[in-house]
Write a protein that holds these residues in place. Structure first.
Motif, PDB file in Angstrom:
ATOM      1  N   LEU A 101     -23.014  59.221  30.659  1.00  0.00           N
ATOM      2  CA  LEU A 101     -24.329  58.618  30.885  1.00  0.00           C
ATOM      3  C   LEU A 101     -24.463  57.263  30.204  1.00  0.00           C
ATOM      4  CD1 LEU A 101     -26.684  61.716  30.601  1.00  0.00           C
ATOM      5  CD2 LEU A 101     -25.943  60.538  32.666  1.00  0.00           C
ATOM      6  N   ASN A 102     -23.843  57.078  29.049  1.00  0.00           N
ATOM      7  CA  ASN A 102     -23.942  55.796  28.362  1.00  0.00           C
ATOM      8  C   ASN A 102     -23.234  54.691  29.140  1.00  0.00           C
ATOM      9  OD1 ASN A 102     -25.497  56.704  26.164  1.00  0.00           O
ATOM     10  ND2 ASN A 102     -23.664  57.510  25.160  1.00  0.00           N
ATOM     11  N   LEU A 103     -22.083  55.019  29.716  1.00  0.00           N
ATOM     12  CA  LEU A 103     -21.390  54.045  30.565  1.00  0.00           C
ATOM     13  C   LEU A 103     -22.227  53.742  31.798  1.00  0.00           C
ATOM     14  CD1 LEU A 103     -19.015  52.296  31.431  1.00  0.00           C
ATOM     15  CD2 LEU A 103     -17.903  54.370  32.329  1.00  0.00           C
ATOM     16  N   ALA A 104     -22.779  54.775  32.410  1.00  0.00           N
ATOM     17  CA  ALA A 104     -23.612  54.567  33.597  1.00  0.00           C
ATOM     18  C   ALA A 104     -24.805  53.673  33.285  1.00  0.00           C
ATOM     19  CB  ALA A 104     -24.087  55.916  34.139  1.00  0.00           C
ATOM     20  N   LYS A 105     -25.445  53.889  32.134  1.00  0.00           N
ATOM     21  CA  LYS A 105     -26.586  53.051  31.742  1.00  0.00           C
ATOM     22  C   LYS A 105     -26.158  51.588  31.584  1.00  0.00           C
ATOM     23  CE  LYS A 105     -29.164  56.666  29.314  1.00  0.00           C
ATOM     24  NZ  LYS A 105     -29.546  57.202  27.988  1.00  0.00           N
ATOM     25  N   ASP A 115     -24.264  42.437  43.323  1.00  0.00           N
ATOM     26  CA  ASP A 115     -24.254  43.429  44.402  1.00  0.00           C
ATOM     27  C   ASP A 115     -23.349  44.604  44.074  1.00  0.00           C
ATOM     28  OD1 ASP A 115     -25.951  41.959  46.229  1.00  0.00           O
ATOM     29  OD2 ASP A 115     -24.265  40.584  46.452  1.00  0.00           O
ATOM     30  N   VAL A 116     -22.335  44.354  43.265  1.00  0.00           N
ATOM     31  CA  VAL A 116     -21.424  45.415  42.833  1.00  0.00           C
ATOM     32  C   VAL A 116     -21.188  45.246  41.329  1.00  0.00           C
ATOM     33  CG1 VAL A 116     -19.092  46.396  43.033  1.00  0.00           C
ATOM     34  CG2 VAL A 116     -20.240  45.485  45.078  1.00  0.00           C
ATOM     35  N   VAL A 117     -21.321  46.330  40.588  1.00  0.00           N
ATOM     36  CA  VAL A 117     -20.904  46.355  39.183  1.00  0.00           C
ATOM     37  C   VAL A 117     -19.897  47.491  39.081  1.00  0.00           C
ATOM     38  CG1 VAL A 117     -21.580  46.573  36.772  1.00  0.00           C
ATOM     39  CG2 VAL A 117     -23.147  45.519  38.409  1.00  0.00           C
ATOM     40  N   ILE A 118     -18.661  47.138  38.780  1.00  0.00           N
ATOM     41  CA  ILE A 118     -17.584  48.125  38.865  1.00  0.00           C
ATOM     42  C   ILE A 118     -16.782  48.186  37.569  1.00  0.00           C
ATOM     43  CG2 ILE A 118     -16.033  46.431  39.978  1.00  0.00           C
ATOM     44  CD1 ILE A 118     -14.914  48.817  41.614  1.00  0.00           C
ATOM     45  N   PRO A 119     -16.623  49.383  37.016  1.00  0.00           N
ATOM     46  CA  PRO A 119     -15.807  49.515  35.803  1.00  0.00           C
ATOM     47  C   PRO A 119     -14.323  49.514  36.154  1.00  0.00           C
ATOM     48  CG  PRO A 119     -16.627  51.661  36.457  1.00  0.00           C
ATOM     49  CD  PRO A 119     -17.187  50.670  37.445  1.00  0.00           C
ATOM     50  N   GLU A 120     -13.514  49.151  35.181  1.00  0.00           N
ATOM     51  CA  GLU A 120     -12.066  49.161  35.371  1.00  0.00           C
ATOM     52  C   GLU A 120     -11.418  50.078  34.334  1.00  0.00           C
ATOM     53  OE1 GLU A 120     -11.076  44.848  37.312  1.00  0.00           O
ATOM     54  OE2 GLU A 120     -11.086  44.952  35.116  1.00  0.00           O
ATOM     55  N   SER A 121     -10.346  50.713  34.741  1.00  0.00           N
ATOM     56  CA  SER A 121      -9.543  51.543  33.840  1.00  0.00           C
ATOM     57  C   SER A 121      -8.101  51.059  33.925  1.00  0.00           C
ATOM     58  CB  SER A 121      -9.629  53.014  34.250  1.00  0.00           C
ATOM     59  OG  SER A 121      -8.918  53.231  35.462  1.00  0.00           O
ATOM     60  N   LYS A 122      -7.212  51.763  33.266  1.00  0.00           N
ATOM     61  CA  LYS A 122      -5.796  51.376  33.334  1.00  0.00           C
ATOM     62  C   LYS A 122      -5.263  51.465  34.761  1.00  0.00           C
ATOM     63  CE  LYS A 122      -4.492  56.005  31.675  1.00  0.00           C
ATOM     64  NZ  LYS A 122      -5.855  56.424  31.311  1.00  0.00           N
ATOM     65  N   SER A 123      -5.953  52.223  35.626  1.00  0.00           N
ATOM     66  CA  SER A 123      -5.548  52.335  37.034  1.00  0.00           C
ATOM     67  C   SER A 123      -6.087  51.200  37.892  1.00  0.00           C
ATOM     68  CB  SER A 123      -6.033  53.670  37.606  1.00  0.00           C
ATOM     69  OG  SER A 123      -5.527  54.749  36.860  1.00  0.00           O
ATOM     70  N   GLY A 124      -6.984  50.383  37.317  1.00  0.00           N
ATOM     71  CA  GLY A 124      -7.597  49.294  38.077  1.00  0.00           C
ATOM     72  C   GLY A 124      -9.077  49.558  38.302  1.00  0.00           C
ATOM     73  N   PRO A 125      -9.692  48.938  39.325  1.00  0.00           N
ATOM     74  CA  PRO A 125     -11.113  49.149  39.603  1.00  0.00           C
ATOM     75  C   PRO A 125     -11.393  50.611  39.939  1.00  0.00           C
ATOM     76  CG  PRO A 125     -10.241  47.288  40.863  1.00  0.00           C
ATOM     77  CD  PRO A 125      -9.061  47.994  40.282  1.00  0.00           C
ATOM     78  N   GLU A 126     -12.574  51.085  39.571  1.00  0.00           N
ATOM     79  CA  GLU A 126     -12.981  52.467  39.842  1.00  0.00           C
ATOM     80  C   GLU A 126     -14.187  52.435  40.796  1.00  0.00           C
ATOM     81  OE1 GLU A 126     -11.424  55.115  38.943  1.00  0.00           O
ATOM     82  OE2 GLU A 126     -10.085  54.446  37.331  1.00  0.00           O
ATOM     83  N   PRO A 127     -13.934  52.270  42.099  1.00  0.00           N
ATOM     84  CA  PRO A 127     -15.024  52.027  43.045  1.00  0.00           C
ATOM     85  C   PRO A 127     -15.924  53.220  43.313  1.00  0.00           C
ATOM     86  CG  PRO A 127     -12.949  52.246  44.222  1.00  0.00           C
ATOM     87  CD  PRO A 127     -12.618  52.237  42.753  1.00  0.00           C
ATOM     88  N   ASP A 166     -11.575  47.473  28.219  1.00  0.00           N
ATOM     89  CA  ASP A 166     -11.885  47.505  26.784  1.00  0.00           C
ATOM     90  C   ASP A 166     -13.381  47.711  26.534  1.00  0.00           C
ATOM     91  OD1 ASP A 166     -12.580  44.990  27.690  1.00  0.00           O
ATOM     92  OD2 ASP A 166     -11.645  43.903  26.042  1.00  0.00           O
ATOM     93  N   LYS A 167     -14.223  47.211  27.443  1.00  0.00           N
ATOM     94  CA  LYS A 167     -15.673  47.433  27.328  1.00  0.00           C
ATOM     95  C   LYS A 167     -16.015  48.866  27.726  1.00  0.00           C
ATOM     96  CE  LYS A 167     -19.867  46.072  26.487  1.00  0.00           C
ATOM     97  NZ  LYS A 167     -20.276  45.678  25.119  1.00  0.00           N
ATOM     98  N   VAL A 168     -15.376  49.360  28.776  1.00  0.00           N
ATOM     99  CA  VAL A 168     -15.614  50.740  29.218  1.00  0.00           C
ATOM    100  C   VAL A 168     -15.313  51.720  28.093  1.00  0.00           C
ATOM    101  CG1 VAL A 168     -14.847  52.544  30.818  1.00  0.00           C
ATOM    102  CG2 VAL A 168     -15.180  50.200  31.655  1.00  0.00           C
ATOM    103  N   ILE A 169     -14.226  51.460  27.361  1.00  0.00           N
ATOM    104  CA  ILE A 169     -13.797  52.350  26.282  1.00  0.00           C
ATOM    105  C   ILE A 169     -14.836  52.435  25.165  1.00  0.00           C
ATOM    106  CG2 ILE A 169     -12.088  52.531  24.408  1.00  0.00           C
ATOM    107  CD1 ILE A 169      -9.967  51.706  26.462  1.00  0.00           C
ATOM    108  N   GLU A 170     -15.649  51.387  25.011  1.00  0.00           N
ATOM    109  CA  GLU A 170     -16.717  51.445  24.008  1.00  0.00           C
ATOM    110  C   GLU A 170     -17.694  52.585  24.299  1.00  0.00           C
ATOM    111  OE1 GLU A 170     -18.783  47.792  23.359  1.00  0.00           O
ATOM    112  OE2 GLU A 170     -16.937  46.591  23.345  1.00  0.00           O
TER     113      GLU A 170
END
Length: 199
Positions: A101-105, A115-127, A166-170
């Motif tokens: 929920l914190n990442l979603a917020k 128009d799109v806000v997309i997180p990234e992981s070691k696999s790339g974009p997470e659409p 690195d921001k997602v991991i926070e």
């Protein structure tokens, strides 16, 4: 926080798992029930996109169907965005049981001018755990007409903000938000993770 809709793509019967993934249970609730509950903590409206609505009906939750079935996640995204009463929408897949929920917020907070806000992981974009605006509808329709089912194919036509790993991991140190269930082994591991998180 901006008022948005949550859209869950229910997919369908998994050929590899042999059952409807979102009706699997981790603990007392199905994955779908848990996701709906979490999204209602963030969203004013929750929409399920399902081509088997009789299996996925839930009180207080709208069910939308693909205009043309079997167009993959992009077709489901289109149905959800069209059904939504909100400009920005948080779209998730039903086979990701560990929504953070914190990442979603954070994604919602970043959405204002995009128009799109997309997180990234070691696999790339997470659409399939990202924010999409109503401005995406026409571009998705165009891709589907051209039989181009890759989700990120329309990103060059809209305003996109990428949230680096690195921001997602926070917010999600183990990147469990993006853990998805495709096989029986994935489900068994998900049960172990669920027990760990409940401790």
């Amino acid at each position: 926080m901006e008022k948005i809709a949550g859209i869950i793509l229910t997919g369908g019967k998994s050929s590899r798992l042999g059952t409807d993934k979102c009706l699997l249970k981790l603990g007392a609730k199905t994955i779908l029930e848990d996701l709906v509950g979490k999204l209602y903590l963030l969203c004013e409206e929750v929409i399920l996109v399902s081509n088997t609505p009789e299996l996925h009906k839930m009180s207080g939750v709208e069910v939308a169907q693909d205009e043309i079935p079997h167009q993959g996640p992009l077709g489901g995204m289109l149905a959800g965005l069209k059904a939504s009463n909100h400009f920005h929408n948080f779209i998730v897949s039903c086979d990701t049981p560990f929504l953070n929920l914190n990442l979603a917020k954070h994604l919602i907070a970043e959405a204002k001018d995009f128009d799109v806000v997309i997180p990234e992981s070691k696999s790339g974009p997470e659409p399939l755990q990202a924010i999409y605006s109503k401005n995406c509808v026409g571009y998705i329709e165009e891709r589907l007409r051209n039989q181009d089912f890759k989700i990120i194919s329309f990103f060059k036509d809209v305003k996109v903000k990428k949230i680096k790993e690195d921001k997602v991991i926070e917010f999600d140190s183990r990147l469990l938000s993006f853990y998805n269930i495709n096989t029986f082994e994935d489900f068994e591991r998900a049960k172990e993770i669920y027990v760990e998180l409940e401790k």
